[in-house]
Structures are given as C-alpha cells and as structure tokens.
Design a protein around this motif. Sequence first.
Motif, mmCIF file in Angstrom:
data_model
loop_
_atom_site.group_PDB
_atom_site.id
_atom_site.type_symbol
_atom_site.label_atom_id
_atom_site.label_comp_id
_atom_site.label_asym_id
_atom_site.label_seq_id
_atom_site.Cartn_x
_atom_site.Cartn_y
_atom_site.Cartn_z
ATOM 1 N N LYS A 42 0.835 -1.198 0.000
ATOM 2 C CA LYS A 42 0.000 0.000 0.000
ATOM 3 C C LYS A 42 0.875 1.256 0.000
ATOM 4 N N GLU A 43 1.892 1.228 0.855
ATOM 5 C CA GLU A 43 2.790 2.380 0.930
ATOM 6 C C GLU A 43 3.548 2.530 -0.397
ATOM 7 N N ALA A 44 3.972 1.399 -0.946
ATOM 8 C CA ALA A 44 4.710 1.448 -2.208
ATOM 9 C C ALA A 44 3.849 2.065 -3.308
ATOM 10 N N MET A 45 2.582 1.690 -3.340
ATOM 11 C CA MET A 45 1.710 2.215 -4.390
ATOM 12 C C MET A 45 1.427 3.689 -4.182
ATOM 13 N N LEU A 46 1.202 4.089 -2.925
ATOM 14 C CA LEU A 46 0.919 5.507 -2.675
ATOM 15 C C LEU A 46 2.147 6.371 -2.978
ATOM 16 N N MET A 49 2.242 6.670 -6.591
ATOM 17 C CA MET A 49 1.156 7.535 -7.048
ATOM 18 C C MET A 49 1.551 9.001 -6.877
ATOM 19 N N ALA A 50 2.175 9.323 -5.748
ATOM 20 C CA ALA A 50 2.630 10.702 -5.538
ATOM 21 C C ALA A 50 3.627 11.082 -6.625
ATOM 22 N N GLU A 51 4.512 10.127 -6.959
ATOM 23 C CA GLU A 51 5.519 10.401 -7.981
ATOM 24 C C GLU A 51 4.861 10.633 -9.343
ATOM 25 N N VAL A 52 3.904 9.768 -9.682
ATOM 26 C CA VAL A 52 3.222 9.903 -10.971
ATOM 27 C C VAL A 52 2.485 11.238 -11.050
ATOM 28 N N LEU A 53 1.835 11.614 -9.943
ATOM 29 C CA LEU A 53 1.085 12.872 -9.945
ATOM 30 C C LEU A 53 2.015 14.067 -10.123
ATOM 31 N N ASP A 54 3.254 13.930 -9.646
ATOM 32 C CA ASP A 54 4.196 15.031 -9.798
ATOM 33 C C ASP A 54 4.891 15.032 -11.139
ATOM 34 N N LYS A 55 4.788 13.927 -11.871
ATOM 35 C CA LYS A 55 5.502 13.835 -13.139
ATOM 36 C C LYS A 55 4.606 14.030 -14.351
ATOM 37 N N TYR A 56 3.339 13.722 -14.208
ATOM 38 C CA TYR A 56 2.425 13.791 -15.359
ATOM 39 C C TYR A 56 1.344 14.819 -15.086
ATOM 40 N N ARG A 57 1.406 15.962 -15.774
ATOM 41 C CA ARG A 57 0.356 16.949 -15.589
ATOM 42 C C ARG A 57 -0.997 16.358 -15.991
ATOM 43 N N LEU A 120 -7.321 2.877 -0.105
ATOM 44 C CA LEU A 120 -6.677 1.868 -0.936
ATOM 45 C C LEU A 120 -6.652 0.566 -0.140
ATOM 46 N N ASN A 121 -7.398 -0.437 -0.609
ATOM 47 C CA ASN A 121 -7.401 -1.717 0.092
ATOM 48 C C ASN A 121 -7.509 -2.849 -0.923
ATOM 49 N N GLU A 122 -7.637 -4.064 -0.443
ATOM 50 C CA GLU A 122 -7.663 -5.227 -1.344
ATOM 51 C C GLU A 122 -8.769 -5.116 -2.387
ATOM 52 N N THR A 123 -9.956 -4.687 -1.949
ATOM 53 C CA THR A 123 -11.095 -4.596 -2.875
ATOM 54 C C THR A 123 -10.801 -3.609 -3.991
ATOM 55 N N VAL A 124 -10.284 -2.441 -3.598
ATOM 56 C CA VAL A 124 -9.969 -1.420 -4.604
ATOM 57 C C VAL A 124 -8.888 -1.939 -5.541
ATOM 58 N N LEU A 125 -7.875 -2.583 -4.977
ATOM 59 C CA LEU A 125 -6.783 -3.083 -5.806
ATOM 60 C C LEU A 125 -7.292 -4.125 -6.798
ATOM 61 N N LYS A 126 -8.228 -4.952 -6.338
ATOM 62 C CA LYS A 126 -8.773 -5.981 -7.226
ATOM 63 C C LYS A 126 -9.513 -5.319 -8.395
ATOM 64 N N MET A 162 0.515 0.132 -10.034
ATOM 65 C CA MET A 162 0.403 -1.272 -9.632
ATOM 66 C C MET A 162 1.724 -2.003 -9.852
ATOM 67 N N ALA A 163 2.361 -1.724 -10.995
ATOM 68 C CA ALA A 163 3.609 -2.430 -11.302
ATOM 69 C C ALA A 163 4.675 -2.139 -10.250
ATOM 70 N N ALA A 164 4.656 -0.912 -9.703
ATOM 71 C CA ALA A 164 5.657 -0.557 -8.700
ATOM 72 C C ALA A 164 5.508 -1.419 -7.451
ATOM 73 N N ALA A 165 4.306 -1.989 -7.243
ATOM 74 C CA ALA A 165 4.099 -2.873 -6.095
ATOM 75 C C ALA A 165 4.016 -4.327 -6.549
ATOM 76 N N GLY A 166 4.594 -4.608 -7.707
ATOM 77 C CA GLY A 166 4.665 -6.003 -8.145
ATOM 78 C C GLY A 166 3.364 -6.577 -8.659
ATOM 79 N N VAL A 167 2.416 -5.718 -9.055
ATOM 80 C CA VAL A 167 1.154 -6.217 -9.587
ATOM 81 C C VAL A 167 1.104 -5.924 -11.078
ATOM 82 N N ALA A 168 1.137 -6.973 -11.895
ATOM 83 C CA ALA A 168 1.079 -6.797 -13.350
ATOM 84 C C ALA A 168 0.538 -8.092 -13.944
#
Lengths: 297, 153, 264
Positions: A42-46, A49-57, A120-126, A162-168
């Motif tokens: 969860k922490e890895a994804m957040l 996410m912060a990084e993506v939000l700062d990189k992609y307008r 952000l939890n299991e249901t949302v991730l699913k 998701m990929a940053a947390a090993g989900v692909a």
Amino acid sequence: MKVPVPIPAIKIGSAGHQVCHPAKAKDMVKIDLPKERPPDWKEAMLKKMAEVLDKYRSVRLFLDICVKCGACADKCQFFLGTGDPKNMPVARADLLRKVYKRYFTLGGKLWGRANESAELNETVLKDWYVYFYQCSQCRRCSVFCPYGIDTAEITMAAREIMAAAGVATKYVTEVVAKVYDTGNNLGIWAPAWKDNCAFLEEDLKDTEGLDIKFPVDAVGAEVLLIPPSADNFVNTNTMIGYAKMFHAAGISWTTSTYCNEGGNFGLFLNYANLKKINNRIIEAARQLQVKKIYWGE
Amino acid sequence: MDFLEIPYPLHICDLTWDLIKRGALKIDKEANDSLLVTYHDPCNIARAAGYFQPPRNIIRATCNNFIEMHPDTILEKTYCCGGGGGLLADEIMEIRLAGGKPRAEACRATGANYLATICAICKANLPEVMKHHRVNCEVGGVHDLLARALVLK
Amino acid sequence: MATKFLFIYLPYISLGIFILGVLYQFWRWARTPVPLRIVIAPAPQTRRGIALRLIGDALWFPSLFKADKLLWAGGFLFHVFLWLVILRHLRYFLYPVPGWVEAIQTAGLYAGYLIPIPLAFLLARRLIFERALYISILGDFFALFLLLAISLSGILLQVFFRTYIVDVKALILGLIYFQPAISDYHWLFALHFVLIMVLLIYFPFGKLMHSGGLFFSSTRNQRANFEKRFVNPWDFPVAYNVQNLFPPEKYRETLKGMREGKKE
C-alpha cells in the motif's frame, strides 16, 4: 452519433470475472519490477502515485477536472460489449480518482466518503487490476470529452502504480521480457527469424517464380524496416508485400534481429521499460548504419 | 540520431504511397477484384498520429472495390479491435470478443469481405472477433493487397 | 453582528478563498511537467490553430456536440445564460455603468429567467438516465442544486421581492472601495448573496475548476508537430542490458532444437 450496436443496459459486475493471470516472478525480475507484492504494497503504491502525480500533468489534471457529464460513457467498446458500468471511461477513471481524492486532496482527507473517496485496500486493488486491464488505451473516449480527458493516461498511471508494487499481468510482462531476450514480442530467436525469412524467399521462388530477398542484419542498407514480429511468422503476406515493394522500387533494406518489433509493450507497464524498448531501435539503426527507419504496418 | 537522413521513423505506407504516386510501381488492380475491401483505423495510428490517408490511398490504388464503414466508426472515431493495450491474453478472450463487437457490426454493415488494417494486434484479434460474431470477412494487411496487385514481371 | 459578518467579512473571506484557490490549482497544474506528446488527431500544427481550437472548445464545446447532442444543448444553453447573467450583474459593480452593460440588460434578464430550464434538465438527466446516475457523485448534485438555488432566489428577487437597487449597489461598491455600507436587506437577498459566497468558496475545490483546467489539458493544447522532437523534462537514462539479449547458451539451445527438428 450512430453506434453500430445497441447501447446496453447497465449490468453491474458483468465483466468482473474476466481477470488476467498475474505475472510470473521470473519475468518481473527481468524487467526490473518487484517479484511479488510486498507486505507494504500500500505504501509502495501511494509513494508511486505521488511520484506519478508530480511527473504527469495530464494525470493530475484529468483526475481534478472531470465533471462526470457522461459524454464518454457509451463510447467505450468494452462498455458497449459488456454493459459493465466500470467499463465506462469515467467510471474506470473514478477507480483511481477516488483513491487520489482520499490521499491527495483536502476534501478527501477532511470528508472522506462524502467526497466520494476510497481507501486503498484489497477490494480497490482488485477492481484496479480487473478494470485497468480491461482498457485497451485506445483513447476513443478522449475524442468526445469536452476537456480532452484521456483515459489512456489514467490507465497507464494506474498500471505504473500497480507495477511498482509487483502487480502486473502475465501477458504484458512476458512480452516485455521476451523483447529483452529475443528482440521481439513473439520471442522469435535470431536463427528462427533468419530461417523464416529464408523460407519466405524459397516460397516466393516456388510459387511465383520470383527471386526476391528478405535481408536480415544487412549492414549498410538504406532502410531499416521495423515490422511487427508477427509479420515474419503469422501475417507473412504482409511481409511479402514489403519485400515486393522494396524489390520493385530497387531500395536496399534490412530487418534487424536485435530489434525486429515496433510494438512497445513497455507502454502498458511503465516509462522505464517503454524507453528501454524504444532505445533499441536507435541502437539497431546505428549498428546497421542505415539511412532511414520505417515502421512496418 | 543525426546519423539518419530522416531523424525520425516513417511509416512504410508513406514510402509505398510515395512510390505509387511517382508511378514507380506497376499495379494491376484487377488482381484484387474478388475483394470488397474496407479499412479499419488502428486506434493509435489514427488518434495519436492522425495517420488517416496514406493506407486508404494505397488501398484505392491497389483495389477497385473499396468501401468505408460508417463515418462514426472510422478516422478519429474508430473503435478498438478489442485486443490492444496489453489485453491480447487468452484468459480474457470474452472481453476481447465483447470489445470487438462494435467493429464487427460496423464491418458487417458494409458487406465487405476483406478488412484491411495496419496494426499487428488488430490482425491478431479481429479474426477471432469476426469468427465469434459470424461476420464473413477476412482480416489482413494493406501490403497484402499490394503484394497481390504488384506486377513484377 | 450577524449582518456584519454576512455582508462584510464573508465576502472578503470567500473572494480571498476563490482567488487564492484558483491560483493554487493553476500553480499545481502548471508546475507539473508534461512528459509526453499526447495529441488527439486531428490536431492543429500551429500555435494559432491551437489558440483558435481552445477558444472554440471554451465557447461552444465541439467535442461534446460530437458525443451527445441533447447534453450539448443543455450544457451550451446553461453556459450562455450563465455568462449573460454574470455580465448583467456587472451593473452592480461598475460606476458609472458602461454602455455595453446597459445594452445587455434585457438579454441578461431573460437569460436569468430561463437559466433554471437547462439546470433542471442537467439535474433531471443525472436522475433519469441510468448511466448518468451511476457516475454522478455528491459534488455534481451539490453544484447543480447550488446554482438552481441561486438562480431561483435571483428570479424571486427580480419578480416578487424587489430589492432596493441603490442599497445593493452601495453594498457592493462599498466592499470594492473598502468602505462597507450595510443597510437592512430582505432575507431572500441575504440568501441569494450568501449562496453566491458559498459558490465562490466551493469553486476552486470541485469539478467547477473544469473551466480553467481545459486550457491546461495536454490533449487539447498540444500541437501535432511530430517532426519536432518532444523533450521530456524529467527524462532519465536507462540501461538496456545487451548481455541479456541472445545469451550464447540460449543460442546453442535453439540451434540444437532446430537441428533436431523441434522448430515449427
């Protein structure tokens, strides 16, 4: 606006069972991603996410300004085909938007559910895993959006997070790993590629009596052709079309076994893989000392 | 990239269409007379690159029978074949077939028997879609048509 | 005290929140880099073309017109009426009143009478059409109800509870020149006034920021000049591991497999 199929009524969850297989650890390692979902995913994804939000307008803006007008709702072929409401582009983006609101906006932090935000939890991730892998990033919805909101950007961001947390998915990671192994998406080894080209030459000679070459790794050719690897293997008629055209026009050309695929599945994973895969085109062109690069069809 | 004459990649259809325009290729259109051809714009070649005309020009130059699908399903409003974006996995075949439905129906409405496209993913997914939705239409490339029509002897 | 708060402190607070909030959002978008060219074809190739397209997008919503004619009609009428009403209200803010504000008074008046119609339509479609209902969130209804309440209270003030215009103008000009002058107002006017303050406070934080956001949207404001290389401001080098590609043992394996006729 004419739609070739009747617009379906909403059937909640009707596409929820169509889930891609998860990626294999051996592929994930090859493409510099975590082998499996870590306990602190969860922490890895957040963090990602912060990084993506700062990189992609685009991502930040599109998450902020959607007015939920619904112009895109009946434009997605996956909604038209399944009737699953989460396949409406706006609802698909909402899956990410709710989490964004919860962790990255004042309203979500203060008011929580009233602001339509979600933990952000299991249901949302699913849901993310299912529905962000039911978007083909075709961008048809963005043509109709009054603000040009591009769901492909949202989907790419979600997949990168998701990929940053090993989900692909198995399919995408396998293809990217194959590119690193063999130079193309289908995993055709260099000897097999050459063999297929020789086979096409013989075939043309036998059936049509034509003496046409399918050069491979020819240094100093004028044109480097980057076809989809399927042309060498499945859509061979298309490959024959290129060869005949080059032959008739008298242009010297070649394919490269280092880079015989234009399709870039890094786009469906993350920026680093996208760039790596694209860079090899330039590398191949430099090695073969060509003058022009042409994409295959 | 300065070692290249043109510092960015071009599409092969640019070259082919340029050759056809210049009259460098001898073409026998009648070789494709058994086909009623329609053209499917692949999502990103159409919407991201705005690459609409060269493939159509090549088809018109190599075939006598070309028919467009409904204007709301081509050019920038084109539908996805259903398999793009990393969805070409067998386990989600149902989604691929469902996503290809609008394209299949638009194609059926034209009565075409050959759907030309310039994307390898479309060429992989659309035959499945056509089979599933019982549209009697072959899927293939634009250069396939050229290969049939090009006179080399 | 309550009157003083509503008519003196609240206007300054809400206008401050509005201006700072909007600037904050613009700053947040502007500082975030644009790494990729994501134009949607057909896109203009010149800056002039982009400017014209953005103006068109802001004025008559061509994308929405392509998507959904009914929704376009509702949205377009609402925005036109809204602008007319806002411009009409300038007569409370300017002294002397310019000629062009005088000239649109009648149009603005009728726009004010009519604006609840598109608003009611936009509200009704969110409740009636199942797709729109599914995607609607609280914020959508909040904005619509707020605008409906403002417009209906405005109409009532115009038709039934005529407010003494001179008092209103004195109030607003007093606020502008930092010499507040408040008198006794009808409760309906107070409601109308406070609801607008609520709108100003809400504006920067919700969907209403679509108005400014449009101009930041990469798919609408980028040019389709593909010949020019697009440079990613945060680009980083990546290492393509060539050793990984074609490792010799894999080569030998494949060749062996081919000799033994396993291929194809």
